[in-house]
Design a protein around this motif. Structure first.
Motif, PDB file in Angstrom:
ATOM      1  N   PRO A  22       7.241   1.825   4.884  1.00 35.26           N
ATOM      2  CA  PRO A  22       6.479   1.952   6.177  1.00 35.26           C
ATOM      3  C   PRO A  22       6.884   1.160   7.267  1.00 35.26           C
ATOM      4  N   ALA A  23       6.325   1.280   8.615  1.00 34.93           N
ATOM      5  CA  ALA A  23       6.585   0.605   9.571  1.00 34.93           C
ATOM      6  C   ALA A  23       5.693  -0.649   9.480  1.00 34.93           C
ATOM      7  N   LYS A  24       6.567  -1.995   9.749  1.00 33.20           N
ATOM      8  CA  LYS A  24       5.623  -2.950   9.519  1.00 33.20           C
ATOM      9  C   LYS A  24       5.873  -4.181  10.741  1.00 33.20           C
ATOM     10  N   HIS A  25       6.687  -3.702  11.760  1.00 35.56           N
ATOM     11  CA  HIS A  25       6.914  -4.644  12.948  1.00 35.56           C
ATOM     12  C   HIS A  25       6.711  -3.931  14.176  1.00 35.56           C
TER      13      HIS A  25
ATOM     14  N   CYS B 139      -1.944   6.057  20.713  1.00 31.86           N
ATOM     15  CA  CYS B 139      -0.923   6.374  21.741  1.00 31.86           C
ATOM     16  C   CYS B 139      -0.165   7.535  22.051  1.00 31.86           C
ATOM     17  N   LEU B 140       1.011   7.774  22.834  1.00 30.41           N
ATOM     18  CA  LEU B 140       1.723   8.985  22.978  1.00 30.41           C
ATOM     19  C   LEU B 140       2.741   9.004  22.343  1.00 30.41           C
ATOM     20  N   ALA B 141       3.350   9.585  21.568  1.00 35.05           N
ATOM     21  CA  ALA B 141       4.735   9.363  20.962  1.00 35.05           C
ATOM     22  C   ALA B 141       5.788  10.166  21.607  1.00 35.05           C
ATOM     23  N   LYS B 142       6.903   9.481  21.380  1.00 34.83           N
ATOM     24  CA  LYS B 142       7.829  10.018  22.412  1.00 34.83           C
ATOM     25  C   LYS B 142       9.355  10.007  21.355  1.00 34.83           C
ATOM     26  N   PRO B 143      10.024  10.829  21.988  1.00 38.25           N
ATOM     27  CA  PRO B 143      11.502  10.630  21.233  1.00 38.25           C
ATOM     28  C   PRO B 143      12.182   9.347  21.582  1.00 38.25           C
TER      29      PRO B 143
ATOM     30  N   ARG C 133      17.771  -1.552  16.727  1.00 36.29           N
ATOM     31  CA  ARG C 133      17.655  -0.081  16.938  1.00 36.29           C
ATOM     32  C   ARG C 133      17.749   0.872  15.757  1.00 36.29           C
ATOM     33  N   ARG C 134      18.497   0.543  14.772  1.00 35.96           N
ATOM     34  CA  ARG C 134      18.625   1.482  13.823  1.00 35.96           C
ATOM     35  C   ARG C 134      17.427   1.532  12.790  1.00 35.96           C
ATOM     36  N   ARG C 135      16.293   0.171  13.020  1.00 35.64           N
ATOM     37  CA  ARG C 135      15.100   0.285  12.377  1.00 35.64           C
ATOM     38  C   ARG C 135      14.022   0.621  13.083  1.00 35.64           C
ATOM     39  N   ILE C 136      14.254   1.468  14.199  1.00 34.14           N
ATOM     40  CA  ILE C 136      13.086   2.205  14.949  1.00 34.14           C
ATOM     41  C   ILE C 136      12.507   3.084  14.133  1.00 34.14           C
ATOM     42  N   ALA C 137      11.098   3.105  13.987  1.00 34.75           N
ATOM     43  CA  ALA C 137      10.127   4.001  13.112  1.00 34.75           C
ATOM     44  C   ALA C 137       9.694   4.810  14.059  1.00 34.75           C
ATOM     45  N   GLY C 138       9.202   4.455  15.002  1.00 39.30           N
ATOM     46  CA  GLY C 138       8.689   5.225  16.260  1.00 39.30           C
ATOM     47  C   GLY C 138       8.755   4.358  17.783  1.00 39.30           C
TER      48      GLY C 138
ATOM     49  N   GLY D  50       0.784  -1.237  -0.040  1.00 35.96           N
ATOM     50  CA  GLY D  50      -0.015  -0.167   0.006  1.00 35.96           C
ATOM     51  C   GLY D  50       0.640   1.204  -0.124  1.00 35.96           C
ATOM     52  N   GLY D  51       1.993   1.200   0.381  1.00 35.98           N
ATOM     53  CA  GLY D  51       2.890   2.434   0.500  1.00 35.98           C
ATOM     54  C   GLY D  51       2.444   3.159   1.727  1.00 35.98           C
ATOM     55  N   GLU D  52       1.077   3.087   2.410  1.00 35.64           N
ATOM     56  CA  GLU D  52       0.930   4.282   3.442  1.00 35.64           C
ATOM     57  C   GLU D  52       1.511   3.633   4.670  1.00 35.64           C
ATOM     58  N   ASP D  53       1.662   4.391   5.637  1.00 36.84           N
ATOM     59  CA  ASP D  53       2.235   4.210   6.809  1.00 36.84           C
ATOM     60  C   ASP D  53       1.199   3.849   8.063  1.00 36.84           C
ATOM     61  N   ARG D  54       0.240   2.885   7.654  1.00 38.14           N
ATOM     62  CA  ARG D  54      -0.686   2.789   8.501  1.00 38.14           C
ATOM     63  C   ARG D  54      -0.577   2.369   9.924  1.00 38.14           C
ATOM     64  N   PHE D  55       0.412   1.571  10.251  1.00 43.92           N
ATOM     65  CA  PHE D  55       0.807   0.934  11.495  1.00 43.92           C
ATOM     66  C   PHE D  55       1.289   2.445  12.315  1.00 43.92           C
ATOM     67  N   LEU D  56       2.029   3.064  11.797  1.00 39.67           N
ATOM     68  CA  LEU D  56       2.584   4.357  12.337  1.00 39.67           C
ATOM     69  C   LEU D  56       1.314   5.348  12.672  1.00 39.67           C
ATOM     70  N   ASP D  57       0.562   5.455  11.753  1.00 41.02           N
ATOM     71  CA  ASP D  57      -0.501   6.542  11.892  1.00 41.02           C
ATOM     72  C   ASP D  57      -1.492   6.067  12.922  1.00 41.02           C
TER      73      ASP D  57
END
Length: 140
Positions: A96-99, A73-77, A128-133, A60-67
């Motif tokens: 997009p994030a997948k895991h 949830c509450l986004a954090k750095p 760690r280098r694959r963390i999207a959020g 799909g190309g959309e970042d559905r998981f991240l969205d």
């Protein structure tokens, strides 16, 4: 709150991997693990996911998981990553994030591992280098 999240996530360890599953001890994928923990914390899932293919994120190309994580949830750095947090991963920077997994210690997380089961893994540099959020669960 973190202790409750961690405690519940750890009860899923050993649950077999099943695409689109979300039943402790029966089968789940990484999204199913999150939904199962969410149900224990809040009583119901935050939204209906509907069916999804194993390659849904690439197709799909959309970042559905991240969205969805941003909606509920509450986004954090990344620097604020701690036990009890939800962590999303993307395999490549342009995808997009997948895991997903749930942190159970400073460098360990629970996730549903395809071809295996729900396991606790070290958050090694390759993960760690694959963390999207990074997100915290909302307060009950």
């Amino acid at each position: 709150m973190a202790a409750v999240v961690i405690g519940e996530a750890l009860t899923w360890v050993g649950t077999p991997y099943r695409h689109q599953g979300s039943r402790k001890g029966v089968g789940c994928d990484c999204l199913g693990l999150l939904l199962g923990v969410w149900r224990v914390l809040y009583g119901a899932e935050p939204e209906t996911t509907g069916p999804y293919a194993a390659d849904w994120a690439e197709a799909g190309g959309e970042d559905r998981f991240l969205d969805a994580a941003m909606r509920h949830c509450l986004a954090k750095p990344l620097a604020g990553l701690c036990a009890g947090d939800l962590v999303l991963f993307r395999w490549r920077p342009h995808l997009p994030a997948k895991h997903a997994g749930i942190m159970v210690g400073p460098d360990r997380f629970v996730h549903a591992y395809q071809g295996s089961a729900v396991v606790v893994s070290a958050l090694v540099p390759q993960w760690r280098r694959r963390i999207a959020g990074v997100f915290s669960f909302p307060t009950v």
